[in-house]
Scaffold this motif. Structure first.
Motif, PDB file in Angstrom:
ATOM      1  N   CYS A 110     -17.887  -2.174 -54.612  1.00  0.00           N
ATOM      2  CA  CYS A 110     -17.883  -3.128 -55.651  1.00  0.00           C
ATOM      3  C   CYS A 110     -16.406  -3.398 -55.840  1.00  0.00           C
ATOM      4  CB  CYS A 110     -18.289  -2.462 -56.909  1.00  0.00           C
ATOM      5  SG  CYS A 110     -20.121  -2.027 -57.305  1.00  0.00           S
ATOM      6  N   GLY A 111     -15.300  -2.513 -55.605  1.00  0.00           N
ATOM      7  CA  GLY A 111     -14.000  -3.000 -55.920  1.00  0.00           C
ATOM      8  C   GLY A 111     -13.548  -3.893 -54.752  1.00  0.00           C
ATOM      9  N   GLY A 112     -14.151  -3.896 -53.550  1.00  0.00           N
ATOM     10  CA  GLY A 112     -13.714  -4.737 -52.553  1.00  0.00           C
ATOM     11  C   GLY A 112     -14.514  -6.171 -52.494  1.00  0.00           C
ATOM     12  N   GLY A 113     -15.226  -6.411 -53.601  1.00  0.00           N
ATOM     13  CA  GLY A 113     -15.914  -7.882 -54.068  1.00  0.00           C
ATOM     14  C   GLY A 113     -17.229  -8.060 -53.349  1.00  0.00           C
ATOM     15  N   GLY A 114     -17.806  -6.676 -52.922  1.00  0.00           N
ATOM     16  CA  GLY A 114     -19.011  -6.937 -52.156  1.00  0.00           C
ATOM     17  C   GLY A 114     -20.166  -6.582 -53.248  1.00  0.00           C
TER      18      GLY A 114
ATOM     19  N   LEU B 273      -8.405   1.537 -48.120  1.00  0.00           N
ATOM     20  CA  LEU B 273      -9.130   0.502 -48.407  1.00  0.00           C
ATOM     21  C   LEU B 273      -8.247  -0.787 -48.599  1.00  0.00           C
ATOM     22  CD1 LEU B 273     -10.960   2.285 -51.577  1.00  0.00           C
ATOM     23  CD2 LEU B 273     -11.576   1.888 -49.159  1.00  0.00           C
ATOM     24  N   ALA B 274      -8.612  -1.991 -48.418  1.00  0.00           N
ATOM     25  CA  ALA B 274      -8.045  -3.247 -48.748  1.00  0.00           C
ATOM     26  C   ALA B 274      -7.924  -3.239 -50.253  1.00  0.00           C
ATOM     27  CB  ALA B 274      -9.100  -4.369 -48.224  1.00  0.00           C
TER      28      ALA B 274
ATOM     29  N   GLU C  89     -11.287  -6.832 -61.033  1.00  0.00           N
ATOM     30  CA  GLU C  89     -10.301  -6.334 -62.102  1.00  0.00           C
ATOM     31  C   GLU C  89     -11.024  -5.547 -62.961  1.00  0.00           C
ATOM     32  OE1 GLU C  89      -8.420  -9.742 -63.896  1.00  0.00           O
ATOM     33  OE2 GLU C  89      -6.690  -9.701 -62.148  1.00  0.00           O
ATOM     34  N   CYS C  90     -10.333  -4.831 -63.820  1.00  0.00           N
ATOM     35  CA  CYS C  90     -11.346  -3.876 -64.951  1.00  0.00           C
ATOM     36  C   CYS C  90     -11.556  -4.972 -65.975  1.00  0.00           C
ATOM     37  CB  CYS C  90     -10.292  -2.950 -65.477  1.00  0.00           C
ATOM     38  SG  CYS C  90      -8.880  -3.303 -66.636  1.00  0.00           S
ATOM     39  N   PRO C  91     -12.220  -4.626 -66.959  1.00  0.00           N
ATOM     40  CA  PRO C  91     -12.725  -5.301 -67.988  1.00  0.00           C
ATOM     41  C   PRO C  91     -11.497  -6.035 -68.987  1.00  0.00           C
ATOM     42  CG  PRO C  91     -14.315  -3.652 -67.942  1.00  0.00           C
ATOM     43  CD  PRO C  91     -13.302  -3.422 -66.851  1.00  0.00           C
ATOM     44  N   LYS C  92     -10.432  -5.411 -68.820  1.00  0.00           N
ATOM     45  CA  LYS C  92      -9.260  -5.735 -69.719  1.00  0.00           C
ATOM     46  C   LYS C  92      -8.227  -6.732 -68.822  1.00  0.00           C
ATOM     47  CE  LYS C  92      -9.027  -2.203 -73.046  1.00  0.00           C
ATOM     48  NZ  LYS C  92      -8.132  -1.018 -73.592  1.00  0.00           N
TER      49      LYS C  92
END
Length: 259
Positions: A244-248, A178-179, A184-187
Protein backbone atom coordinates in the motif's frame (compact mmCIF):
# COMPACT_ATOMS: atom_id res chain seq x y z
CA UNK A 1 50.34 -25.06 72.65
CA UNK A 2 52.87 -23.02 74.61
CA UNK A 3 56.56 -23.91 74.49
CA UNK A 4 58.89 -23.84 77.53
CA UNK A 5 62.62 -24.12 78.13
CA UNK A 6 64.02 -27.31 79.62
CA UNK A 7 66.46 -28.19 82.38
CA UNK A 8 68.64 -31.25 82.85
CA UNK A 9 69.24 -32.49 86.39
CA UNK A 10 72.30 -34.69 86.96
CA UNK A 11 71.79 -36.25 90.42
CA UNK A 12 74.23 -38.30 92.48
CA UNK A 13 72.98 -39.96 95.67
CA UNK A 14 75.91 -40.33 98.09
CA UNK A 15 76.06 -42.91 100.85
CA UNK A 16 73.98 -41.80 103.82
CA UNK A 17 71.29 -40.10 101.68
CA UNK A 18 68.85 -38.83 102.84
CA UNK A 19 69.47 -39.16 106.58
CA UNK A 20 72.90 -37.61 106.91
CA UNK A 21 73.34 -35.84 103.56
CA UNK A 22 71.41 -34.58 100.59
CA UNK A 23 71.78 -35.42 96.90
CA UNK A 24 74.47 -33.88 94.73
CA UNK A 25 72.68 -32.01 91.93
CA UNK A 26 73.97 -30.32 88.79
CA UNK A 27 71.37 -28.34 86.83
CA UNK A 28 71.85 -27.50 83.15
CA UNK A 29 69.18 -25.22 81.62
CA UNK A 30 68.29 -25.67 77.96
CA UNK A 31 66.97 -22.93 75.70
CA UNK A 32 66.27 -20.33 78.36
CA UNK A 33 65.43 -16.83 77.06
CA UNK A 34 68.10 -14.21 77.81
CA UNK A 35 65.79 -12.25 80.10
CA UNK A 36 64.47 -15.30 81.98
CA UNK A 37 63.81 -14.72 85.69
CA UNK A 38 64.79 -11.07 85.50
CA UNK A 39 64.58 -9.81 89.10
CA UNK A 40 63.71 -13.31 90.40
CA UNK A 41 65.86 -16.12 91.86
CA UNK A 42 67.84 -18.05 89.28
CA UNK A 43 67.20 -21.70 88.55
CA UNK A 44 70.35 -22.68 90.47
CA UNK A 45 69.14 -20.72 93.50
CA UNK A 46 65.78 -22.47 93.33
CA UNK A 47 67.53 -25.87 93.32
CA UNK A 48 69.64 -24.95 96.36
CA UNK A 49 66.58 -23.69 98.23
CA UNK A 50 64.64 -26.89 97.51
CA UNK A 51 67.53 -29.01 98.80
CA UNK A 52 67.73 -26.99 102.01
CA UNK A 53 64.00 -27.31 102.62
CA UNK A 54 64.18 -31.09 102.16
CA UNK A 55 67.25 -31.69 104.30
CA UNK A 56 67.02 -35.07 106.06
CA UNK A 57 64.11 -36.21 103.84
CA UNK A 58 63.58 -37.56 100.36
CA UNK A 59 64.29 -34.52 98.18
CA UNK A 60 64.00 -35.70 94.57
CA UNK A 61 60.26 -35.16 94.08
CA UNK A 62 60.33 -31.76 95.79
CA UNK A 63 63.37 -30.79 93.72
CA UNK A 64 61.75 -31.78 90.42
CA UNK A 65 58.54 -29.92 91.29
CA UNK A 66 60.47 -26.75 92.16
CA UNK A 67 62.35 -26.85 88.84
CA UNK A 68 59.14 -27.50 86.88
CA UNK A 69 57.36 -24.57 88.57
CA UNK A 70 60.28 -22.22 87.89
CA UNK A 71 60.39 -23.19 84.21
CA UNK A 72 56.63 -22.68 83.93
CA UNK A 73 56.91 -19.18 85.47
CA UNK A 74 60.09 -17.97 83.76
CA UNK A 75 60.93 -20.26 80.85
CA UNK A 76 58.12 -19.66 78.37
CA UNK A 77 59.45 -19.41 74.81
CA UNK A 78 58.06 -17.27 71.98
CA UNK A 79 55.79 -19.00 69.51
CA UNK A 80 57.44 -20.48 66.47
CA UNK A 81 56.40 -18.93 63.16
CA UNK A 82 53.92 -21.13 61.40
CA UNK A 83 55.26 -22.82 58.34
CA UNK A 84 53.35 -21.86 55.21
CA UNK A 85 50.82 -24.44 54.17
CA UNK A 86 52.11 -26.08 51.01
CA UNK A 87 49.80 -25.68 48.07
CA UNK A 88 48.43 -28.93 46.72
CA UNK A 89 50.13 -29.99 43.52
CA UNK A 90 48.25 -29.09 40.41
CA UNK A 91 46.57 -32.00 38.79
CA UNK A 92 47.75 -32.75 35.33
CA UNK A 93 44.89 -31.85 33.08
CA UNK A 94 43.79 -34.03 30.23
CA UNK A 95 44.09 -32.68 26.72
CA UNK A 96 40.36 -33.30 26.41
CA UNK A 97 37.89 -32.10 29.01
CA UNK A 98 35.09 -34.55 29.74
CA UNK A 99 33.13 -32.08 31.87
CA UNK A 100 31.27 -30.39 29.03
CA UNK A 101 27.69 -31.38 28.33
CA UNK A 102 28.19 -32.89 24.87
CA UNK A 103 31.81 -34.04 24.77
CA UNK A 104 31.36 -37.47 26.37
CA UNK A 105 29.58 -39.01 23.38
CA UNK A 106 32.01 -37.38 20.96
CA UNK A 107 34.98 -38.58 23.00
CA UNK A 108 33.71 -42.16 23.08
CA UNK A 109 33.30 -42.14 19.29
CA UNK A 110 36.79 -40.68 18.81
CA UNK A 111 38.31 -43.30 21.12
CA UNK A 112 36.50 -46.10 19.29
CA UNK A 113 37.98 -44.93 15.99
CA UNK A 114 41.43 -44.56 17.55
CA UNK A 115 41.36 -47.99 19.24
CA UNK A 116 39.83 -49.89 16.35
CA UNK A 117 42.42 -52.66 16.67
CA UNK A 118 42.19 -53.08 20.47
CA UNK A 119 39.27 -55.39 21.22
CA UNK A 120 39.61 -55.17 25.01
CA UNK A 121 39.54 -51.39 25.18
CA UNK A 122 36.73 -51.15 22.62
CA UNK A 123 34.71 -53.51 24.84
CA UNK A 124 35.32 -51.19 27.79
CA UNK A 125 34.20 -48.21 25.69
CA UNK A 126 30.94 -50.00 24.89
CA UNK A 127 30.42 -50.48 28.62
CA UNK A 128 31.12 -46.79 29.26
CA UNK A 129 28.63 -45.82 26.55
CA UNK A 130 25.97 -47.77 28.44
CA UNK A 131 26.49 -45.79 31.66
CA UNK A 132 24.24 -42.88 32.57
CA UNK A 133 25.21 -39.95 30.29
CA UNK A 134 27.17 -37.18 32.01
CA UNK A 135 27.25 -39.17 35.26
CA UNK A 136 30.26 -39.07 37.56
CA UNK A 137 30.83 -42.77 36.88
CA UNK A 138 30.96 -42.22 33.12
CA UNK A 139 33.33 -39.25 33.42
CA UNK A 140 35.65 -41.17 35.75
CA UNK A 141 35.72 -44.14 33.37
CA UNK A 142 36.55 -41.88 30.43
CA UNK A 143 39.37 -40.23 32.37
CA UNK A 144 40.85 -43.65 33.08
CA UNK A 145 40.79 -44.42 29.37
CA UNK A 146 42.54 -41.13 28.59
CA UNK A 147 45.31 -41.85 31.10
CA UNK A 148 45.91 -45.25 29.50
CA UNK A 149 46.64 -43.70 26.11
CA UNK A 150 50.21 -43.65 24.89
CA UNK A 151 51.82 -40.38 23.83
CA UNK A 152 51.24 -41.25 20.17
CA UNK A 153 47.59 -42.17 20.77
CA UNK A 154 46.95 -38.99 22.75
CA UNK A 155 48.53 -36.86 20.03
CA UNK A 156 46.42 -38.57 17.39
CA UNK A 157 43.27 -38.08 19.46
CA UNK A 158 43.91 -34.39 20.07
CA UNK A 159 44.84 -33.89 16.43
CA UNK A 160 41.63 -35.47 15.21
CA UNK A 161 39.64 -33.21 17.51
CA UNK A 162 41.41 -30.03 16.40
CA UNK A 163 41.02 -30.95 12.72
CA UNK A 164 37.24 -30.83 12.94
CA UNK A 165 35.97 -27.69 11.26
CA UNK A 166 33.45 -25.52 13.08
CA UNK A 167 30.04 -25.15 11.53
CA UNK A 168 29.86 -22.04 9.36
CA UNK A 169 27.76 -19.26 10.78
CA UNK A 170 24.40 -18.87 9.15
CA UNK A 171 24.29 -15.73 7.00
CA UNK A 172 21.92 -13.08 8.26
CA UNK A 173 19.13 -12.08 5.97
CA UNK A 174 19.79 -8.64 4.52
CA UNK A 175 17.57 -5.85 5.78
CA UNK A 176 14.67 -4.92 3.52
CA UNK A 177 15.14 -1.60 1.77
CA UNK A 178 11.88 0.01 0.70
CA UNK A 179 11.48 2.64 -1.97
CA UNK A 180 10.17 6.07 -0.93
CA UNK A 181 6.48 6.04 -0.03
CA UNK A 182 4.01 6.87 -2.81
CA UNK A 183 1.10 7.67 -0.50
CA UNK A 184 0.51 10.01 2.42
CA UNK A 185 -1.35 9.67 5.68
CA UNK A 186 -4.91 11.13 5.92
CA UNK A 187 -3.42 14.40 7.21
CA UNK A 188 -1.11 14.72 4.22
CA UNK A 189 2.13 13.81 5.99
CA UNK A 190 4.89 12.03 4.14
CA UNK A 191 5.46 8.43 5.30
CA UNK A 192 8.92 7.15 6.29
CA UNK A 193 10.16 3.69 5.28
CA UNK A 194 11.56 1.36 7.97
CA UNK A 195 13.01 -2.16 7.78
CA UNK A 196 12.35 -2.84 11.48
CA UNK A 197 10.00 -1.64 14.21
CA UNK A 198 9.90 2.19 14.04
CA UNK A 199 11.65 3.95 16.94
CA UNK A 200 8.29 5.52 17.91
CA UNK A 201 7.14 2.03 18.93
CA UNK A 202 10.13 1.15 21.10
CA UNK A 203 7.84 0.72 24.12
CA UNK A 204 5.55 -1.69 22.26
CA UNK A 205 5.94 -5.47 22.22
CA UNK A 206 5.65 -7.74 19.24
CA UNK A 207 7.00 -7.75 15.72
CA UNK A 208 3.75 -7.23 13.81
CA UNK A 209 1.57 -4.30 12.81
CA UNK A 210 -1.72 -3.75 10.99
CA UNK A 211 -1.76 -1.80 7.76
CA UNK A 212 -4.09 1.19 8.14
CA UNK A 213 -4.91 1.13 4.42
CA UNK A 214 -5.71 -2.51 3.59
CA UNK A 215 -6.20 -3.91 7.11
CA UNK A 216 -3.79 -6.80 6.65
CA UNK A 217 -1.24 -7.76 9.29
CA UNK A 218 2.44 -7.49 8.45
CA UNK A 219 5.85 -8.02 10.05
CA UNK A 220 8.25 -5.15 10.57
CA UNK A 221 11.18 -7.17 9.19
CA UNK A 222 9.58 -7.11 5.74
CA UNK A 223 9.32 -3.33 5.85
CA UNK A 224 6.71 -0.79 6.90
CA UNK A 225 5.79 2.81 6.06
CA UNK A 226 5.17 4.87 9.19
CA UNK A 227 3.99 8.43 9.82
CA UNK A 228 6.33 9.93 12.37
CA UNK A 229 4.59 13.32 12.42
CA UNK A 230 1.21 11.90 13.39
CA UNK A 231 2.79 10.02 16.28
CA UNK A 232 4.74 13.08 17.43
CA UNK A 233 1.67 15.31 17.28
CA UNK A 234 -0.54 13.19 19.48
CA UNK A 235 0.44 9.55 19.46
CA UNK A 236 -1.61 8.71 16.37
CA UNK A 237 -0.46 5.42 14.88
CA UNK A 238 -0.54 5.30 11.10
CA UNK A 239 1.29 2.58 9.20
CA UNK A 240 1.12 1.15 5.72
CA UNK A 241 2.39 -2.16 4.38
CA UNK A 242 4.96 -2.18 1.54
CA UNK A 243 2.26 -2.86 -1.05
CA UNK A 244 0.00 0.00 0.00
CA UNK A 245 2.73 2.47 0.89
CA UNK A 246 4.52 1.80 -2.37
CA UNK A 247 1.43 2.79 -4.32
CA UNK A 248 0.32 -0.69 -5.30
CA UNK A 249 -2.58 -1.00 -2.86
CA UNK A 250 -5.28 1.13 -1.44
CA UNK A 251 -8.23 1.12 0.84
CA UNK A 252 -9.85 3.12 3.52
CA UNK A 253 -7.63 4.01 6.49
CA UNK A 254 -8.43 1.94 9.56
CA UNK A 255 -5.89 3.14 12.15
CA UNK A 256 -5.63 -0.12 14.12
CA UNK A 257 -3.42 -0.38 17.19
CA UNK A 258 0.04 -1.89 16.91
CA UNK A 259 0.74 -5.28 18.46
Amino acid sequence: GARFATARLDIDLPEGYPTTCGPLVKVTPGGLPEDAAAGAPSLEEVVESALRDAAGNEALFQLAEAVRTWLFDHGKLPEEPKAPTPEPPEEEGDDLDVDSEDLDEELIEALEDLLAGDAARRKELRRIRGLAPQSAEQKAALRRQLKMLSAEEREALVGSDSDSEPEPAKPRAPAVKLAPAQVECPKGHELTAFSARPPDYRKFDGDEYTCDLCGRDGEYRYGVYHCTKCFQQGGKQFDACPACGGGGGGGKPKGKKKR
